[in-house]
Write a protein that holds these residues in place. Sequence first.
Motif, short mmCIF file in Angstrom:
data_model
loop_
_atom_site.label_atom_id
_atom_site.label_comp_id
_atom_site.label_asym_id
_atom_site.label_seq_id
_atom_site.Cartn_x
_atom_site.Cartn_y
_atom_site.Cartn_z
N THR A 33 0.85 -1.17 0.00
CA THR A 33 0.00 0.00 0.00
C THR A 33 0.90 1.23 0.00
O THR A 33 2.06 1.15 0.39
N PRO A 34 0.39 2.37 -0.44
CA PRO A 34 1.25 3.55 -0.52
C PRO A 34 1.89 3.94 0.80
O PRO A 34 2.99 4.47 0.81
N GLY A 35 1.26 3.64 1.90
CA GLY A 35 1.79 4.07 3.18
C GLY A 35 2.55 3.02 3.96
O GLY A 35 2.91 3.23 5.11
N MET A 36 2.80 1.84 3.35
CA MET A 36 3.46 0.76 4.09
C MET A 36 4.63 0.19 3.30
O MET A 36 4.59 0.05 2.09
N LEU A 37 5.69 -0.16 4.03
CA LEU A 37 6.83 -0.87 3.48
C LEU A 37 6.70 -2.32 3.94
O LEU A 37 6.57 -2.59 5.14
N ILE A 38 6.69 -3.26 3.01
CA ILE A 38 6.60 -4.68 3.33
C ILE A 38 8.03 -5.21 3.46
O ILE A 38 8.85 -5.03 2.56
N VAL A 39 8.33 -5.87 4.58
CA VAL A 39 9.66 -6.41 4.82
C VAL A 39 9.54 -7.92 5.07
O VAL A 39 8.84 -8.34 5.98
N VAL A 40 10.22 -8.70 4.23
CA VAL A 40 10.26 -10.15 4.39
C VAL A 40 11.64 -10.51 4.89
O VAL A 40 12.64 -10.19 4.26
N GLY A 58 7.64 -1.28 -1.47
CA GLY A 58 6.57 -0.38 -1.06
C GLY A 58 7.09 1.03 -0.87
O GLY A 58 8.26 1.33 -1.13
N CYS A 59 6.23 1.92 -0.44
CA CYS A 59 6.58 3.32 -0.21
C CYS A 59 7.11 3.99 -1.48
O CYS A 59 7.94 4.89 -1.42
N LYS A 77 5.19 -5.24 8.32
CA LYS A 77 4.81 -3.99 7.65
C LYS A 77 5.32 -2.84 8.50
O LYS A 77 5.16 -2.84 9.71
N VAL A 78 5.92 -1.86 7.83
CA VAL A 78 6.46 -0.70 8.51
C VAL A 78 5.86 0.53 7.84
O VAL A 78 5.84 0.62 6.62
N PRO A 79 5.36 1.50 8.62
CA PRO A 79 4.83 2.71 8.00
C PRO A 79 5.92 3.45 7.23
O PRO A 79 7.07 3.52 7.66
N CYS A 80 5.55 4.02 6.09
CA CYS A 80 6.52 4.78 5.28
C CYS A 80 6.96 6.05 6.00
O CYS A 80 8.13 6.36 6.04
#
Length: 88
Positions: A33-40, A58-59, A77-80
């Motif tokens: 999503t535009p406001g989230m960074l996905i981290v695996v 993301g972001c 998930k981390v907020p941008c």
Amino acid sequence: MFKRALTATLFAAAVTTAAAAPATADPTLPFPTPGMLIVVSYYNDYQHQDLVGQAWWGCGDPRESWGVQTNHVTVGKVPCDPPTHPNP
């Protein structure tokens, strides 16, 4: 002849049983999503103690990664934009 008929019957029963079993979906990675960074994060074993690689997207940035990809993962998930806290 009897062996072929028995084998065919067992195969048909196995296929019928497998088709009747409920389907399960593999877990999917979250859509960015535009406001989230996905981290695996990829780990060496199921205990998730030795980090051996990561991938993130993301972001507005393209997918990037480092290290090794394994079957032992966590997804976060981390907020941008980090939340701003007023100074006390």
